[in-house]
Enzyme design. Structure first.
Site, short mmCIF file in Angstrom:
data_model
loop_
_atom_site.label_atom_id
_atom_site.label_comp_id
_atom_site.label_asym_id
_atom_site.label_seq_id
_atom_site.Cartn_x
_atom_site.Cartn_y
_atom_site.Cartn_z
N ASP A 9 0.86 -1.18 0.00
CA ASP A 9 0.00 0.00 0.00
C ASP A 9 0.91 1.23 0.00
O ASP A 9 2.07 1.16 0.39
CB ASP A 9 -0.85 -0.06 1.28
CG ASP A 9 -1.62 1.22 1.52
OD1 ASP A 9 -2.30 1.67 0.58
OD2 ASP A 9 -1.54 1.77 2.64
N ASP A 11 -0.39 5.10 0.71
CA ASP A 11 -0.80 6.06 1.75
C ASP A 11 -0.72 5.49 3.16
O ASP A 11 -1.44 4.54 3.48
CB ASP A 11 -2.26 6.50 1.53
CG ASP A 11 -2.39 7.48 0.41
OD1 ASP A 11 -1.45 7.57 -0.41
OD2 ASP A 11 -3.43 8.15 0.34
N ASP A 214 -1.80 -0.69 6.06
CA ASP A 214 -2.09 -0.05 7.35
C ASP A 214 -3.59 0.02 7.66
O ASP A 214 -3.96 0.40 8.75
CB ASP A 214 -1.49 1.36 7.40
CG ASP A 214 -2.23 2.35 6.49
OD1 ASP A 214 -2.70 1.93 5.41
OD2 ASP A 214 -2.34 3.54 6.86
MG LIG Z 1 -3.13 3.07 3.52
#
Ligand SMILES: [Mg+2]
Length: 275
Positions: A9, A11, A214
């Site tokens: 990922d 961001d 996350d």
């Molecule tokens: Mg993320």
């Protein structure tokens, strides 16, 4: 030969949540390049945005855009047919214009105030995301996923209502860091699977897949890799979006975003015992 391949990922994971910098992960990024490990971005960002990050971080591998909505493969990577920008594009999601129309219908039918990215001003997009003015057109170049905010009061019941409404239309909503996302029946995990088939067709290597994320929109990716790693979220000292109880297979990286990323990746790829 056994080889690592890393899905990540962007961001809040490889990129710092506030300033979008990957600086803290430079040591691991260098090691990845040296060891010729494919690094695959799997993000809610658009292809136009990811192309910029690929240039910035000099990464030239396939990538997964818009939460699994599409796979882009650079020219010559697997030898497939390419578009005018030298990428082979594998669409997995539904068309953007269709998603936009469905979001509008949902707002009317459920009497909710929903604002899609397509209806936001540039300033609103900047306010929600913290990207620069120059990056706004890239964020708007959407193909398979409409990010949106709920301006009405958000309760668990609101979310349930929305989920049911969209599920009946074979659509899904997903919560990312900054937005909810409306999309077809796609996710990062399905895209990981589809892309791994291409890697397997094109090499005799035995791939060990690593996935880093996350947020809840990374769970499907976690479920489709051999080694799943969650990084911490700000503010310091950091916390996880996931519970060890609910995700017993998950590895928990020490460190927020790119710090945790750097540490976890180095630990695996430089440690021969992990092989
Ligand atoms: Mg993320």
């Amino acid at each position: 030969m056994k080889r690592y391949i890393i899905f990540t990922d962007l961001d809040g994971t490889l990129l710092d949540m506030r300033d979008y910098s990957a600086d803290a992960a430079i040591p691991a990024l260098r090691e990845i390049k040296e060891r010729n490990i494919p690094l695959i971005f799997a993000t809610s960002k658009t292809a136009a945005e990811i192309k910029e990050y690929s240039l910035k971080l000099s990464v030239n591998h396939p990538f997964i855009c818009e939460n699994g909505g599409g796979i882009y493969i650079p020219e010559g990577y697997f030898g497939g047919e390419v578009d005018s920008e030298q990428f082979e594009v594998i669409p997995l999601g539904l068309e953007y214009s269709y998603l936009r129309a469905e979001l509008k219908s949902a707002a009317e039918d459920l009497n909710l105030e929903l604002q899609g990215m397509g209806d936001m001003t540039d300033d609103e997009i900047i306010g929600f995301t913290g990207i620069t003015e120059a990056e706004v057109p890239l964020a708007r170049t959407r193909e398979f996923d409409e990010p949106f905010v709920i301006k009405s009061e958000v309760t668990e019941a609101t979310i349930k209502k929305l989920e049911t409404y969209f599920r009946n239309k074979k659509l899904e909503i997903l919560k990312g860091n900054r937005f909810y996302h409306l999309m077809g029946n796609i996710n990062k995990g399905k895209a990981v699977k589809a892309l791994m088939e291409r890697f397997e067709e094109n090499s005799k290597d035995e791939w060990i897949t690593i996935g880093l994320g996350d947020s809840p929109n990374d769970i499907a990716m976690f479920e489709n890799v051999n080694v799943a790693i969650a990084v911490m979220k700000p503010p310091p000292p950091g916390h996880y979006d996931f519970d060890e109880k609910d995700f017993p297979y998950l590895n928990f990286a020490e460190g927020i975003g790119p710090q945790g990323w750097n540490k976890a990746v180095l630990e695996i790829i430089t440690n021969p015992q992990h092989r």
